[in-house]
Design an enzyme around this catalytic site. Structure first.
Site, PDB file in Angstrom:
ATOM      1  N   ASP A 138      -2.481  -1.224  -3.931  1.00  0.00           N
ATOM      2  CA  ASP A 138      -3.602  -0.282  -3.957  1.00  0.00           C
ATOM      3  C   ASP A 138      -3.616   0.560  -5.233  1.00  0.00           C
ATOM      4  O   ASP A 138      -4.275   0.212  -6.186  1.00  0.00           O
ATOM      5  CB  ASP A 138      -3.714   0.554  -2.658  1.00  0.00           C
ATOM      6  CG  ASP A 138      -2.455   1.322  -2.282  1.00  0.00           C
ATOM      7  OD1 ASP A 138      -1.508   1.371  -3.069  1.00  0.00           O
ATOM      8  OD2 ASP A 138      -2.436   1.895  -1.165  1.00  0.00           O
ATOM      9  N   SER A 144       0.841  -1.199   0.000  1.00  0.00           N
ATOM     10  CA  SER A 144       0.000   0.000   0.000  1.00  0.00           C
ATOM     11  C   SER A 144       0.876   1.248   0.000  1.00  0.00           C
ATOM     12  O   SER A 144       2.052   1.189   0.351  1.00  0.00           O
ATOM     13  CB  SER A 144      -0.907   0.007   1.234  1.00  0.00           C
ATOM     14  OG  SER A 144      -1.577   1.248   1.336  1.00  0.00           O
ATOM     15  N   HIS A 145       0.291   2.382  -0.360  1.00  0.00           N
ATOM     16  CA  HIS A 145       1.000   3.659  -0.212  1.00  0.00           C
ATOM     17  C   HIS A 145       1.127   4.026   1.262  1.00  0.00           C
ATOM     18  O   HIS A 145       1.981   4.813   1.647  1.00  0.00           O
ATOM     19  CB  HIS A 145       0.250   4.776  -0.943  1.00  0.00           C
ATOM     20  CG  HIS A 145       0.515   4.796  -2.427  1.00  0.00           C
ATOM     21  ND1 HIS A 145       0.158   3.768  -3.252  1.00  0.00           N
ATOM     22  CD2 HIS A 145       1.127   5.724  -3.206  1.00  0.00           C
ATOM     23  CE1 HIS A 145       0.532   4.071  -4.500  1.00  0.00           C
ATOM     24  NE2 HIS A 145       1.125   5.244  -4.490  1.00  0.00           N
ATOM     25  N   SER A 146       0.224   3.464   2.061  1.00  0.00           N
ATOM     26  CA  SER A 146       0.180   3.820   3.480  1.00  0.00           C
ATOM     27  C   SER A 146       0.624   2.641   4.336  1.00  0.00           C
ATOM     28  O   SER A 146       0.098   1.530   4.198  1.00  0.00           O
ATOM     29  CB  SER A 146      -1.262   4.221   3.840  1.00  0.00           C
ATOM     30  OG  SER A 146      -1.500   4.010   5.209  1.00  0.00           O
ATOM     31  N   GLY A 175       3.587   6.437  -0.054  1.00  0.00           N
ATOM     32  CA  GLY A 175       4.230   6.024  -1.299  1.00  0.00           C
ATOM     33  C   GLY A 175       4.631   4.572  -1.209  1.00  0.00           C
ATOM     34  O   GLY A 175       4.280   3.883  -0.239  1.00  0.00           O
TER      35      GLY A 175
END
Lengths: 203, 129
Positions: free
Chosen positions: B69, B10-12, B45
């Site tokens: 994602d 994920s970016h998070s 990111g």
């Protein structure tokens, strides 16, 4: 590798990194308008990593130097632009001759653009870096002067303003992505301008 | 481990960790799970380096399915797969599926001993609906 060649590689890397780092704020603003706003910081991080490794990279023959720079971008940038610019540099390195003629450069650049298309599952006309790279390659192939190539890149960058994004986060905005220059087109044009600045009419 | 491994990109970091928690709740330790989120400076990111580590964590001889994602996570994951040693490269797939639901259903399928192809197909059916 000749000493002159190493000096040229160093100057190219320094110029490309300097212009991206200098325009971090602008790239972030462009990306904030239609994307996630990280393009400036991401590219700055990648370019800083390349500069940190500059002595080692510039000591290599041009193809190896480009591959090493591309690997740094892949590992350090942190956004989609990492693999995209990383692929551009690595593919250039794979295809280019150690002391390239203009024809060698054109051939390698065209091959590197194809590699970016595959990596991004994208093509020209979708409001991406390709919208600058493709016309620049055309100008290079058609014998354009350094100044003409420079102008082709600027014109192509500006033309992304009226395009609707079809790739990346900007595509979520659909028609609201129109009216803003694509940040990847801007960073590509900055790099092209820096390279032309170093190579001058010899490009 | 003979079951297919699952990697969440994920970016998070929070989304990645939370999704991994939900996978664990469903399959416990029966499926190797790796996850990562955040760029190399810890902001939102994705990072090829972290993805390579997560694949290593979740490694299984049956293969690894990666759930992502947004666009950059997919591009970085595909790049990471290409950078794997050749004997591993062909055993890792990036699934075209929603990250949370995809990871949970892929892991559930993997826990039953499904092949990498079956795991991917099950996750990707979520996108076809």
């Amino acid at each position: 590798m000749t000493e002159a060649g190493n000096t040229r590689t160093r100057r190219l890397i320094e110029a490309v990194a300097a212009t991206i780092i200098e325009h971090t704020g602008e790239l972030t603003e462009l990306d904030s308008a239609i994307g996630d706003g990280d393009h400036g910081q991401n590219m700055k991080r990648g370019m800083t990593a390349i500069l940190d490794d500059l002595d080692a990279i510039a000591a290599k023959p041009l193809p190896e130097a480009l591959k090493a720079a591309g690997t740094q971008l892949v590992m350090k940038v942190g956004g989609a632009s990492g693999p995209l610019y990383g692929t551009l540099f690595m593919a250039l390195g794979k295809e280019i001759a150690p002391d390239p003629t203009r024809d060698d450069l054109t051939h390698a650049f065209a091959a590197a653009i194809e590699a970016v298309k595959v990596r991004g599952k994208s093509d020209a006309g979708q409001k991406t870096m390709l919208d600058v790279l493709v016309p620049v390659c055309e100008a290079l192939r058609n014998g354009g002067s350094a100044r003409e190539i420079d102008e082709a890149a600027e014109k192509a960058r500006d033309a992304t303003r009226d395009m609707q994004a079809q790739k990346g986060r900007a595509s979520f905005l659909r028609e609201r992505s129109i009216g803003h220059i694509d940040p990847g087109a801007r960073s590509s044009q900055l790099m092209i301008a820096a390279v032309i600045d170093v190579l001058g009419e010899g490009a | 481990m003979s079951n297919v491994g699952i990697v969440i990109v994920s970016h998070s970091a929070k989304v990645a960790e939370g999704t991994a928690d939900m996978v664990r709740q469903m399959v416990g330790e029966e499926v190797p799970v790796g996850y990562c989120g955040g760029d190399p400076d810890g902001g939102l990111g994705t990072s090829v380096e972290s993805i390579l580590k997560a694949v290593d964590t979740a490694w299984s001889d049956a293969g690894v399915a990666i759930l992502v994602d947004l666009g950059g996570a997919e591009t970085n994951s595909e790049m990471a797969v290409e950078m794997l040693p050749v004997e591993r490269k062909t055993k890792v797939v990036v699934c075209n599926a929603p990250i949370v639901e995809g990871a949970v259903i892929a892991a559930t399928e993997a826990a039953g001993g499904a092949s990498l192809d079956e795991v991917r197909r099950t996750a990707e059916e979520l996108s076809a609906q």
